[in-house]
Write a protein that holds these residues in place. Structure first.
Motif, mmCIF file in Angstrom:
data_model
loop_
_atom_site.group_PDB
_atom_site.id
_atom_site.type_symbol
_atom_site.label_atom_id
_atom_site.label_comp_id
_atom_site.label_asym_id
_atom_site.label_seq_id
_atom_site.Cartn_x
_atom_site.Cartn_y
_atom_site.Cartn_z
ATOM 1 N N ILE A 86 0.820 -1.259 -0.069
ATOM 2 C CA ILE A 86 0.271 -0.057 0.321
ATOM 3 C C ILE A 86 0.672 1.343 -0.403
ATOM 4 C CG2 ILE A 86 -1.761 -1.520 0.862
ATOM 5 C CD1 ILE A 86 -1.024 -0.050 3.609
ATOM 6 N N ALA A 87 1.817 1.004 0.151
ATOM 7 C CA ALA A 87 2.452 2.754 0.262
ATOM 8 C C ALA A 87 2.499 3.388 -0.915
ATOM 9 C CB ALA A 87 4.163 1.936 0.806
ATOM 10 N N ALA A 88 3.590 2.932 -1.612
ATOM 11 C CA ALA A 88 2.829 4.208 -2.728
ATOM 12 C C ALA A 88 2.055 3.856 -3.413
ATOM 13 C CB ALA A 88 3.928 2.899 -4.339
ATOM 14 N N ALA A 89 0.465 3.355 -3.363
ATOM 15 C CA ALA A 89 -0.660 3.752 -3.724
ATOM 16 C C ALA A 89 -1.125 4.441 -2.692
ATOM 17 C CB ALA A 89 -1.622 2.491 -3.909
ATOM 18 N N ASP A 90 -0.776 4.400 -1.785
ATOM 19 C CA ASP A 90 -0.738 4.941 -0.709
ATOM 20 C C ASP A 90 -0.863 7.168 -0.516
ATOM 21 O OD1 ASP A 90 -1.908 7.665 1.442
ATOM 22 O OD2 ASP A 90 -0.839 5.848 3.521
ATOM 23 N N LEU A 91 0.414 7.369 -1.223
ATOM 24 C CA LEU A 91 0.803 8.667 -2.150
ATOM 25 C C LEU A 91 -0.365 8.535 -2.856
ATOM 26 C CD1 LEU A 91 2.154 11.017 -1.499
ATOM 27 C CD2 LEU A 91 4.231 9.704 -2.813
ATOM 28 N N ILE A 92 -0.183 7.584 -4.141
ATOM 29 C CA ILE A 92 -0.876 8.011 -5.242
ATOM 30 C C ILE A 92 -2.683 8.558 -4.878
ATOM 31 C CG2 ILE A 92 -2.038 7.133 -7.165
ATOM 32 C CD1 ILE A 92 0.856 5.173 -7.257
ATOM 33 N N LEU A 93 -3.132 7.984 -3.983
ATOM 34 C CA LEU A 93 -4.479 8.557 -3.670
ATOM 35 C C LEU A 93 -4.928 9.657 -2.969
ATOM 36 C CD1 LEU A 93 -7.066 7.227 -2.946
ATOM 37 C CD2 LEU A 93 -6.814 6.246 -1.435
ATOM 38 N N THR A 94 -3.774 10.010 -1.966
ATOM 39 C CA THR A 94 -3.693 10.710 -1.546
ATOM 40 C C THR A 94 -3.264 11.979 -2.149
ATOM 41 O OG1 THR A 94 -2.582 9.744 0.499
ATOM 42 C CG2 THR A 94 -2.768 12.113 0.732
ATOM 43 N N ASN A 95 -2.797 11.615 -3.179
ATOM 44 C CA ASN A 95 -2.610 13.244 -3.743
ATOM 45 C C ASN A 95 -3.554 13.274 -4.968
ATOM 46 O OD1 ASN A 95 -0.156 13.648 -3.234
ATOM 47 N ND2 ASN A 95 1.041 12.999 -4.707
ATOM 48 N N ALA A 96 -4.110 12.766 -5.809
ATOM 49 C CA ALA A 96 -5.529 12.372 -6.552
ATOM 50 C C ALA A 96 -6.473 12.945 -5.601
ATOM 51 C CB ALA A 96 -5.829 10.577 -6.807
ATOM 52 N N GLY A 97 -6.857 13.087 -3.696
ATOM 53 C CA GLY A 97 -7.668 13.424 -3.264
ATOM 54 C C GLY A 97 -8.661 12.349 -2.204
#
Length: 274
Positions: free
Chosen positions: A222-233
């Motif tokens: 989840i670490a990479a996907a967490d940042l992607i999701l957070t930045n996408a809103g």
């Protein structure tokens, strides 16, 4: 301003993490090409965790490629990968690579497209650069802690929730049981894909409004996907309302809910209450 404050300000500037992002993107693409060479072929399968978890020759080959690239380039960074025994020295490093060479191995084995290479750089418990590369789908998600978010070179964001539209949510049955009937009436359930990282990316680019995450995911999922999701809103929280913290002594996480900016306020409070 304090020295710590100055450094935090520097790291928030656009482009601060670009070198690391380019490095992990290169490694992900190289590993993805290797894994793709095994895809939909009679790949050798091994079993770990007492025979509960599969690992293929493709996982191992991709992991070896990533390790070779990243460890040569950043020997002072810590290392955490699903396919290596834990090296506790990572806890003493300022930054750590968090790697899943093939997230969604079971789907990979079944010939499903939705598997990906996941690599993050983590600092102070949170991801600061992340890449998901899904070679069978020709999709690349990129994000850095300065707010940059891209899918195949274009900015993405989570889905809006128009009046009257039901939320599209994936997850296992046991987690939907946490939700009250009136919330379930607002949901269209969608079958989950084996790659948790890719499911989070589906929330990030609006294919899903949310996904419910069962217990026992790990940092590398989840670490990479967490940042992607957070930045996408969007956001991901555990049942107590806390965001994941990475590079702890144990990489395991409990049950979580990941949701878009608009679905989160409707779903997360009742999920936590469950």
């Amino acid at each position: 301003m304090t020295e710590a404050g100055t450094m935090a300000g520097e790291r928030a500037k656009p482009g601060f993490w670009q070198d690391d992002l380019e490095l992990i993107s290169f490694a992900a693409e190289a590993a993805g090409k290797i894994a793709l060479g095994y895809f939909r072929k009679d790949v050798e399968v091994f079993w770990k965790n007492g025979g509960k978890s599969p690992v293929t020759a493709a996982d191992l080959a991709a992991n070896k490629e990533i390790a070779g690239i990243l460890k040569r380039a950043r020997p002072h960074y810590g290392w955490m990968s699903e396919e290596n025994e834990d090296d506790a020295r990572r806890l003493e490093t300022e930054r750590v690579f968090v790697v899943d060479p093939i997230d969604g191995t079971r789907g990979f084995m079944k010939g499903l497209d939705s598997w990906c290479v996941s690599i993050a750089v983590v600092e102070a418990g949170r991801p600061v650069a992340g890449v998901l590369y899904a070679p069978a789908l020709s999709e690349t998600y990129l994000a850095t802690a300065d707010g940059m978010i891209m899918k195949n070179g274009k900015t993405i964001s989570t889905a809006g929730l128009e009046s009257g539209r039901r939320m599209t949510v994936s997850g296992v049955d046991e987690l939907f049981e946490r939700l009250p009937a009136d919330v379930m009436d607002m949901i269209n359930r969608k079958k989950t894909v084996p790659s948790l990282a890719y499911r989070l990316a589906m929330v990030a680019d609006g294919q899903l409004d949310a996904t419910l995450v069962k217990s026992n995911s790990h940092d590398w999922d989840i670490a990479a996907a967490d940042l992607i999701l957070t930045n996408a809103g969007g956001s991901i929280i555990d049942e107590f309302g806390a965001v994941p913290v990475y590079n702890r002594p144990s990489p395991k996480h409990g049950i979580m809910c990941a949701a878009s900016r608009e679905a989160g306020p409707r779903l997360m409070p009742v999920f936590m209450a469950g």
